[in-house]
Design a protein around this motif. Sequence first.
Motif, PDB file in Angstrom:
ATOM      1  N   VAL A 240       0.825  -1.206   0.000  1.00 24.70           N
ATOM      2  CA  VAL A 240       0.000   0.000   0.000  1.00 24.70           C
ATOM      3  C   VAL A 240       0.864   1.263   0.000  1.00 24.70           C
ATOM      4  O   VAL A 240       0.538   2.260  -0.652  1.00 24.70           O
ATOM      5  N   ALA A 241       1.978   1.237   0.727  1.00 26.67           N
ATOM      6  CA  ALA A 241       2.839   2.417   0.794  1.00 26.67           C
ATOM      7  C   ALA A 241       3.404   2.784  -0.570  1.00 26.67           C
ATOM      8  O   ALA A 241       3.576   3.971  -0.882  1.00 26.67           O
TER       9      ALA A 241
ATOM     10  N   ALA B  84       0.814   4.643  -2.436  1.00 23.91           N
ATOM     11  CA  ALA B  84       0.607   5.993  -1.908  1.00 23.91           C
ATOM     12  C   ALA B  84       1.774   6.936  -2.199  1.00 23.91           C
ATOM     13  O   ALA B  84       1.595   8.161  -2.181  1.00 23.91           O
TER      14      ALA B  84
ATOM     15  N   ARG C 177       0.252   2.764   7.197  1.00 24.89           N
ATOM     16  CA  ARG C 177       1.105   2.412   6.064  1.00 24.89           C
ATOM     17  C   ARG C 177       0.941   3.433   4.936  1.00 24.89           C
ATOM     18  O   ARG C 177       1.915   3.787   4.277  1.00 24.89           O
ATOM     19  N   ILE C 178      -0.282   3.904   4.727  1.00 22.82           N
ATOM     20  CA  ILE C 178      -0.491   4.975   3.748  1.00 22.82           C
ATOM     21  C   ILE C 178       0.272   6.227   4.176  1.00 22.82           C
ATOM     22  O   ILE C 178       0.893   6.908   3.356  1.00 22.82           O
TER      23      ILE C 178
END
Length: 444
Positions: free
Chosen positions: A80-81, A84, A140-141
């Motif tokens: 997810v990172a 983003a 995590r975002i």
Amino acid sequence: MNASGAPSSESLERDASQINARHGKIDAGEIAVGVILGRTSEFFDFFVYAIASVVVFPALIFPYAGPLGGTLLSFAVFAVAFLARPLGSALFIAIDRKFGRGTKLTIALLLLGASTVCLGFLPSFQTAGHWAAVMLIVLRIGQGVALGGTWDGMPSLLAVSAPANKKGWYAMVPQLGAPLGLIVASALFAYLVAKLAPQDFYSWGWRYPFFVAFAINVVALFARLRIVVTPTFQAAFLSTELKPTPIISTVREEHTKMLIGIFAPLATFAMFHMVTVYPLSWVYLYTEENPARFLMIELIGACFGVAAIVASGWLADRYGRRKLVGGSAAAIAAFSGFAPQLLDGGVAGELTYMIVGFILLGLAFGQASGVIANSFNPRNRYTASALTSDFAWLFGAGFAPLAALWLSSTFGVGAGGLYLLSGAVVTLLVLWWNRTLAASNSND
């Protein structure tokens, strides 16, 4: 000071300027140290999360999915990172253009540190149910958005301002932060796993590295601000070498070169996780080995990676960056055919896998940031380099642990090499295409 009593970006920049004034002009060696400190802090945050995604989060956040399912879910959140990060770059480029580089770095690094330290307070599934996973995803975002904002342009500055016969040497300096961050994170987790009883480690011990990350970020922030306010950096900014430009116009003018920059180092970024996150997950899930011992094996491999990154600077200057990147991709392709099986070969096989893997990674990764920076129009170099780096990480590394572990667990350990092989093939094809494109342009 701001209303909350915390130092503002302006006060931090002023303090950094005063230190520079007292100590005189910062030389290239001091700039290099500052760059390495900054990158090491970023990668320390990165690897603290990566290690926890294998040894902590599957049991803490996803216990209902089983060991393998929990790890796959953890790796999905891990990716997810990377999704983003481009959004973070767009946001912080706008902040940079309106408020300045110091404000941008301060906000980004504080967001990175805050997101990381908040992970240390994450509740378990037994305590918060599925909200624990929601909080993990949100944090995590936050890490991903912050990483997009930590781009300070220094890798590009080092690459384009270096002497003609030393460009490879200067380009490798920022890359040292990756293995150094892994060394510190692996050592800290290995110590905690070895010294604490399992119940203590899963109760509170695993949280400690996330708290350490915040302290390291404060040091890195001040080190970076010292660089930002140096006359050399400010002169480069004023000459538009490092000036953020609108994203749409940058992509319109640089899209071909950006595509080359995104996919040329694909083998490097795929290899990055194949010797850091993936092998830890395989050993943890499918062997009886204590994770502390394998973390020490990773640490040893990372030391070889440091030496290989340094060697990449000399080799790139002597034989050419394109030859080094292409040769490394070919070697990675060969490595993918037999390397995963070494993870089932006991300590000797694991050591061989990690040492050879880190040497190949170091040779390729050492020049990853300088492959394309010189070809961008100076007006667009800052923004184009940031976006190119974001998408190279996304396509090359973001889903590597998830894909490799799923392939290995479904079709056997050897299948994990398919992901690595695909990255190497893409790199070789892009280098060939870039060479063909350059030849056709020279004939126009």
